[in-house]
Structure formats: structure tokens, C-alpha cells
Design an enzyme around this catalytic site. Structure first.
Site, mmCIF file in Angstrom:
data_model
loop_
_atom_site.group_PDB
_atom_site.id
_atom_site.type_symbol
_atom_site.label_atom_id
_atom_site.label_comp_id
_atom_site.label_asym_id
_atom_site.label_seq_id
_atom_site.Cartn_x
_atom_site.Cartn_y
_atom_site.Cartn_z
ATOM 1 N N TYR A 250 -34.786 31.938 47.761
ATOM 2 C CA TYR A 250 -35.173 30.457 47.333
ATOM 3 C C TYR A 250 -36.275 30.173 48.267
ATOM 4 O O TYR A 250 -37.339 29.450 47.625
ATOM 5 C CB TYR A 250 -33.973 29.685 47.587
ATOM 6 N N LYS B 242 -45.954 15.475 36.143
ATOM 7 C CA LYS B 242 -46.705 14.704 36.816
ATOM 8 C C LYS B 242 -45.860 13.279 36.967
ATOM 9 O O LYS B 242 -45.467 12.686 35.846
ATOM 10 C CB LYS B 242 -48.087 14.372 35.983
ATOM 11 N N GLU C 106 -57.824 11.410 40.285
ATOM 12 C CA GLU C 106 -56.655 12.054 40.577
ATOM 13 C C GLU C 106 -56.926 13.221 41.566
ATOM 14 O O GLU C 106 -56.288 13.681 42.094
ATOM 15 C CB GLU C 106 -56.191 12.767 39.284
#
Length: 138
Positions: free
Chosen positions: A55, A101, A23
Site C-alpha cells: 500500500y 478536485k 490554480e
């Protein structure tokens, strides 16, 4: 505490977070949802960006964490995002950060996503604990 909020949902980043070596070597997609509570009345009345939180600035703060140095745990990623937002934007009194994830290395045919959610605020905001956390997965 105000119920007003600036909301960013589905922010997608490529990062190298995870417990497994592959990962951190190969990376993967992550999604972040952010709810930043602050009083929006001043901006609503003035129609001026200076009276609110941009934002774009929030997006950049989230991106720095997600595309930055790797973390092993989603909990650590979410905590770092919350800390970054509260440190950078004094108007924000409470932040909810959900980190997803998109592909989890679980055995079998797991589909969908897994994630964590943390809720953090400034010290003793109107009688609520400043540090509360919940975890979620789907």
C-alpha cells in the site's frame, strides 16, 4: 481477469494542477481513489508482502504525480497516475484512478467536488480493451 483488488481511498495531496494561472500559482487540495486489480491469492496463502503490492509503495507512486510537476487537466493527472502504477507494479493488471478536485473555480455557489476517472490495464487482458476511460463528477 481477477476481481481481487488493493484499494486506496481518500488519499489527499496538495498540488498545483489546473487550467487557471491562480490554480498553478496558489495550489489546492486533491483527493485520489485507486483500485489496483491483481491476483491476491498468492499473498493470501503465503502471508508475505513479497507476494503482493505494498500500500505504501502505491501511495508513494500516486504522491509523486500529485505533488509533482503541474498538469492543466485532471484527465492528465489521472492518466499519469495510471501509467506510473502500471509501469512500477507488474502484478497489477488493471487500475482505476479517480482524481477529485476538492474546490473547483466555478461561478456561483458550487459545493462538492469535481473529478475524473480513468480505467487502464495491460494489453488485452482476457478479452477486455486495455484502455478504457470514463469521466465522472459530482
Amino acid at each position: 481477469m481477477t476481481h481481487d483488488a488493493i484499494i486506496l481511498e481518500g488519499l489527499t495531496f496538495y498540488g498545483y494542477h489546473g487550467v487557471h494561472p491562480e490554480e498553478q500559482r496558489l495550489g489546492q487540495r486533491f483527493q485520489v481513489d485507486l483500485v489496483a486489480q491483481c491476483d491476491l491469492r498468492p499473498a493470501g496463502r503465503s502471508d508475505r508482502l513479497a507476494d503482493t503490492v505494498s500500500y505504501r509503495a502505491l501511495f508513494d507512486a500516486v504522491r509523486e504525480v500529485l505533488e509533482g510537476p503541474p498538469h492543466q487537466l485532471l484527465e492528465s493527472v489521472a492518466e499519469a497516475v495510471a501509467e506510473q502504477v502500471l509501469a512500477r507494479f507488474p502484478l497489477i493488471v488493471r487500475v482505476t484512478v479517480t482524481v477529485w478536485k476538492m474546490s473547483s473555480p466555478m461561478p456561483g455557489h458550487a459545493t462538492g467536488r469535481v473529478g475524473v476517472r480513468v480505467v487502464r490495464g495491460r494489453a488485452k487482458e482476457e478479452g477486455h480493451d486495455a484502455d478504457t476511460a470514463t469521466a465522472s463528477s459530482s
